[in-house]
Scaffold this motif. Structure first.
Motif, PDB file in Angstrom:
ATOM      1  N   LEU A 250       0.861  -1.187   0.000  1.00  0.00           N
ATOM      2  CA  LEU A 250       0.000   0.000   0.000  1.00  0.00           C
ATOM      3  C   LEU A 250       0.899   1.239   0.000  1.00  0.00           C
ATOM      4  N   PRO A 251       0.823   2.095  -1.026  1.00  0.00           N
ATOM      5  CA  PRO A 251       1.711   3.266  -1.106  1.00  0.00           C
ATOM      6  C   PRO A 251       1.496   4.236   0.061  1.00  0.00           C
ATOM      7  N   PHE A 252       2.605   4.661   0.654  1.00  0.00           N
ATOM      8  CA  PHE A 252       2.520   5.639   1.740  1.00  0.00           C
ATOM      9  C   PHE A 252       1.838   6.917   1.282  1.00  0.00           C
ATOM     10  N   SER A 253       2.131   7.343   0.055  1.00  0.00           N
ATOM     11  CA  SER A 253       1.572   8.606  -0.420  1.00  0.00           C
ATOM     12  C   SER A 253       0.055   8.538  -0.539  1.00  0.00           C
ATOM     13  N   ASP A 254      -0.479   7.378  -0.929  1.00  0.00           N
ATOM     14  CA  ASP A 254      -1.930   7.224  -1.043  1.00  0.00           C
ATOM     15  C   ASP A 254      -2.595   7.157   0.324  1.00  0.00           C
ATOM     16  N   LEU A 255      -1.926   6.519   1.278  1.00  0.00           N
ATOM     17  CA  LEU A 255      -2.484   6.388   2.624  1.00  0.00           C
ATOM     18  C   LEU A 255      -2.306   7.644   3.462  1.00  0.00           C
ATOM     19  N   GLY A 256      -1.416   8.544   3.031  1.00  0.00           N
ATOM     20  CA  GLY A 256      -1.125   9.727   3.837  1.00  0.00           C
ATOM     21  C   GLY A 256      -0.224   9.426   5.016  1.00  0.00           C
ATOM     22  N   LEU A 257       0.603   8.384   4.905  1.00  0.00           N
ATOM     23  CA  LEU A 257       1.508   7.987   5.985  1.00  0.00           C
ATOM     24  C   LEU A 257       2.907   8.536   5.726  1.00  0.00           C
ATOM     25  N   THR A 258       3.547   9.021   6.781  1.00  0.00           N
ATOM     26  CA  THR A 258       4.929   9.488   6.706  1.00  0.00           C
ATOM     27  C   THR A 258       5.793   8.649   7.645  1.00  0.00           C
ATOM     28  N   ASP A 259       7.109   8.806   7.512  1.00  0.00           N
ATOM     29  CA  ASP A 259       8.013   8.094   8.414  1.00  0.00           C
ATOM     30  C   ASP A 259       7.729   8.453   9.868  1.00  0.00           C
ATOM     31  N   ALA A 260       7.447   9.731  10.119  1.00  0.00           N
ATOM     32  CA  ALA A 260       7.165  10.157  11.493  1.00  0.00           C
ATOM     33  C   ALA A 260       5.900   9.490  12.023  1.00  0.00           C
ATOM     34  N   MET A 261       4.869   9.366  11.192  1.00  0.00           N
ATOM     35  CA  MET A 261       3.633   8.703  11.614  1.00  0.00           C
ATOM     36  C   MET A 261       3.874   7.222  11.896  1.00  0.00           C
ATOM     37  N   LEU A 262       4.712   6.580  11.077  1.00  0.00           N
ATOM     38  CA  LEU A 262       5.021   5.168  11.305  1.00  0.00           C
ATOM     39  C   LEU A 262       5.728   4.990  12.646  1.00  0.00           C
ATOM     40  N   GLU A 264       5.448   7.086  15.261  1.00  0.00           N
ATOM     41  CA  GLU A 264       4.498   7.425  16.326  1.00  0.00           C
ATOM     42  C   GLU A 264       3.455   6.330  16.524  1.00  0.00           C
ATOM     43  N   GLY A 265       3.152   5.604  15.457  1.00  0.00           N
ATOM     44  CA  GLY A 265       2.215   4.490  15.561  1.00  0.00           C
ATOM     45  C   GLY A 265       0.913   4.735  14.832  1.00  0.00           C
ATOM     46  N   PHE A 266       0.371   3.675  14.261  1.00  0.00           N
ATOM     47  CA  PHE A 266      -0.944   3.706  13.639  1.00  0.00           C
ATOM     48  C   PHE A 266      -1.693   2.469  14.118  1.00  0.00           C
ATOM     49  N   ARG A 267      -3.011   2.473  13.937  1.00  0.00           N
ATOM     50  CA  ARG A 267      -3.844   1.372  14.423  1.00  0.00           C
ATOM     51  C   ARG A 267      -4.289   0.494  13.254  1.00  0.00           C
ATOM     52  N   LEU A 268      -4.328  -0.817  13.528  1.00  0.00           N
ATOM     53  CA  LEU A 268      -4.617  -1.766  12.466  1.00  0.00           C
ATOM     54  C   LEU A 268      -5.386  -2.957  13.013  1.00  0.00           C
ATOM     55  N   ASN A 269      -6.369  -3.398  12.244  1.00  0.00           N
ATOM     56  CA  ASN A 269      -7.013  -4.685  12.483  1.00  0.00           C
ATOM     57  C   ASN A 269      -6.884  -5.499  11.208  1.00  0.00           C
ATOM     58  N   VAL A 270      -6.619  -6.779  11.335  1.00  0.00           N
ATOM     59  CA  VAL A 270      -6.538  -7.695  10.204  1.00  0.00           C
ATOM     60  C   VAL A 270      -7.582  -8.776  10.412  1.00  0.00           C
ATOM     61  N   THR A 304      -2.020  -1.160  18.057  1.00  0.00           N
ATOM     62  CA  THR A 304      -1.106  -0.095  17.645  1.00  0.00           C
ATOM     63  C   THR A 304       0.215  -0.701  17.193  1.00  0.00           C
ATOM     64  N   PHE A 305       0.650  -0.330  15.989  1.00  0.00           N
ATOM     65  CA  PHE A 305       1.926  -0.794  15.435  1.00  0.00           C
ATOM     66  C   PHE A 305       2.837   0.408  15.250  1.00  0.00           C
ATOM     67  N   MET A 306       4.108   0.216  15.625  1.00  0.00           N
ATOM     68  CA  MET A 306       5.111   1.270  15.497  1.00  0.00           C
ATOM     69  C   MET A 306       6.329   0.712  14.771  1.00  0.00           C
ATOM     70  N   PHE A 307       6.884   1.516  13.875  1.00  0.00           N
ATOM     71  CA  PHE A 307       8.079   1.134  13.150  1.00  0.00           C
ATOM     72  C   PHE A 307       9.299   1.791  13.769  1.00  0.00           C
ATOM     73  N   ASP A 308      10.433   1.130  13.629  1.00  0.00           N
ATOM     74  CA  ASP A 308      11.695   1.700  14.053  1.00  0.00           C
ATOM     75  C   ASP A 308      11.964   2.949  13.220  1.00  0.00           C
ATOM     76  N   ALA A 309      12.264   4.052  13.899  1.00  0.00           N
ATOM     77  CA  ALA A 309      12.475   5.327  13.197  1.00  0.00           C
ATOM     78  C   ALA A 309      13.857   5.445  12.576  1.00  0.00           C
ATOM     79  N   ARG A 310      14.743   4.484  12.822  1.00  0.00           N
ATOM     80  CA  ARG A 310      16.142   4.634  12.398  1.00  0.00           C
ATOM     81  C   ARG A 310      16.404   4.231  10.954  1.00  0.00           C
ATOM     82  N   GLY A 311      15.566   3.369  10.383  1.00  0.00           N
ATOM     83  CA  GLY A 311      15.829   2.912   9.028  1.00  0.00           C
ATOM     84  C   GLY A 311      14.617   2.276   8.421  1.00  0.00           C
ATOM     85  N   LYS A 312      14.759   1.835   7.197  1.00  0.00           N
ATOM     86  CA  LYS A 312      13.673   1.197   6.471  1.00  0.00           C
ATOM     87  C   LYS A 312      14.059  -0.229   6.124  1.00  0.00           C
ATOM     88  N   GLN A 313      13.059  -1.095   6.017  1.00  0.00           N
ATOM     89  CA  GLN A 313      13.325  -2.484   5.694  1.00  0.00           C
ATOM     90  C   GLN A 313      13.571  -2.649   4.205  1.00  0.00           C
TER      91      GLN A 313
END
Length: 313
Positions: A250-262, A264-270, A304-313
């Motif tokens: 899912l493209p970050f630009s379409d979702l409106g997600l930035t590295d800072a938001m990742l 800080e955390g976002f909420r997800l249900n699967v 709530t899921f949070m990504f490491d702010a130091r790098g990208k996978q």
């Protein structure tokens, strides 16, 4: 004449929403204390069963209000709560010499930290394979009891999150004893649903992905609170022993997600929907919800899921 009764405030109050416990950070919990007596009285409070099995804690300082005490708890960096399920902390209170005492269960939401590693080199972020995460549609229908969840081989899922330079990535290994897809209605088919909430922009997305009985991989946005064009969904499905693998981008630009938001955390249900015969049997999901294909859920129940702010996978 008798005076009208006066309602007293609770001895102990915690205001929602409660903070989220993040590994390696300080968990700060304000607690409001109310003395119902006319005389001065001390209300003693303590916390036990802390995240990461830290020692029991007492308030570290006074809060902004005169009757507020604040707990500050260092959450260990290695603290993990399976699937981000709430951690059951306990707040104990007592008013000496009065007999008033008790304990309150405090469900502490735990963030799921997504490691800065490739998906195929680490364990899944979420494992759904027991009945805590199951919704059966035929619990009270004796002639259809065979359609209810029979165990992990009947329906289960292992879920990874990741990212590349431009996309949020999800992998779902979906175990199912029989694949059946009716693509005209994703909520009725064997399918994987994603409900994603970005708290910084208050945006929700409801996305379903499926593999048709002819082997075609499909993704569709079924609902959103955003008026712009829906995201371009990259879905690839691969048969695997006992089920399917979904790789979703899912493209970050379409979702409106930035590295800072990742970070800080976002909420997800699967949600993984099961349809073995001519009707839907039920589903499994990370977070509790009643109707998984409607986008008007309360996202406070999502994980709530949070990504490491130091790098990208």
């Amino acid at each position: 004449a008798a005076q009208a009764p006066t309602l007293l405030k609770p001895l102990v109050t915690m205001h929602s929403p409660l903070p989220i416990a993040v590994p390696g950070r300080t968990y700060v919990l304000p607690v409001e204390l109310n003395n119902p007596l006319r005389a001065d009285a001390e209300i003693k409070v303590s916390l036990s069963n802390l995240p990461g099995n830290a020692p029991a804690a007492r308030p570290s300082r006074a809060g902004r209000r005169s009757n507020e005490q604040v707990f500050s708890i260092a959450v260990p960096a290695d603290f993990r709560s399976p699937n981000g399920d709430p951690h059951p902390m306990t707040l104990s209170y007592a008013v000496p010499a009065t007999g008033w005492a008790g304990a309150i269960r405090v469900p502490v939401e735990a963030a799921v930290l997504v490691p800065d590693q490739a998906m195929d080199k680490r364990p899944p972020d979420v494992i759904i394979e027991d009945d805590r995460y199951v919704t059966n549609l035929h619990e009270n229908a004796p002639k259809r009891m065979h359609l209810n969840w029979q165990g992990a081989d009947d329906l289960s899922a292992r879920i990874w999150l990741g990212r590349d330079a431009t996309n949020l990535r999800l992998r779902v290994d979906f175990s199912d004893d029989r694949h059946n897809a009716n693509i005209e209605n994703f909520g009725e088919a064997d399918s994987v649903g994603l409900v994603l909430y970005v708290p910084q922009t208050k945006t929700k997305w409801l996305i379903y992905c499926a593999r048709s009985n002819r082997g075609r991989s499909l993704g569709k946005v079924l609902g959103s609170t955003r008026t712009r064009e829906p995201p371009q969904i990259d879905v690839r499905t691969t048969p695997r022993d006992g089920g399917l693998r979904y790789d979703i981008g899912l493209p970050f630009s379409d979702l409106g997600l930035t590295d800072a938001m990742l970070a800080e955390g976002f909420r997800l249900n699967v949600i993984v929907v099961d349809r073995d015969q001519q009707e839907r049997e039920g589903w499994i999901q990370i977070a509790p919800a009643k109707v998984p294909w409607r986008p008007n859920w309360d996202p406070s129940m999502f994980r709530t899921f949070m990504f490491d702010a130091r790098g990208k996978q």
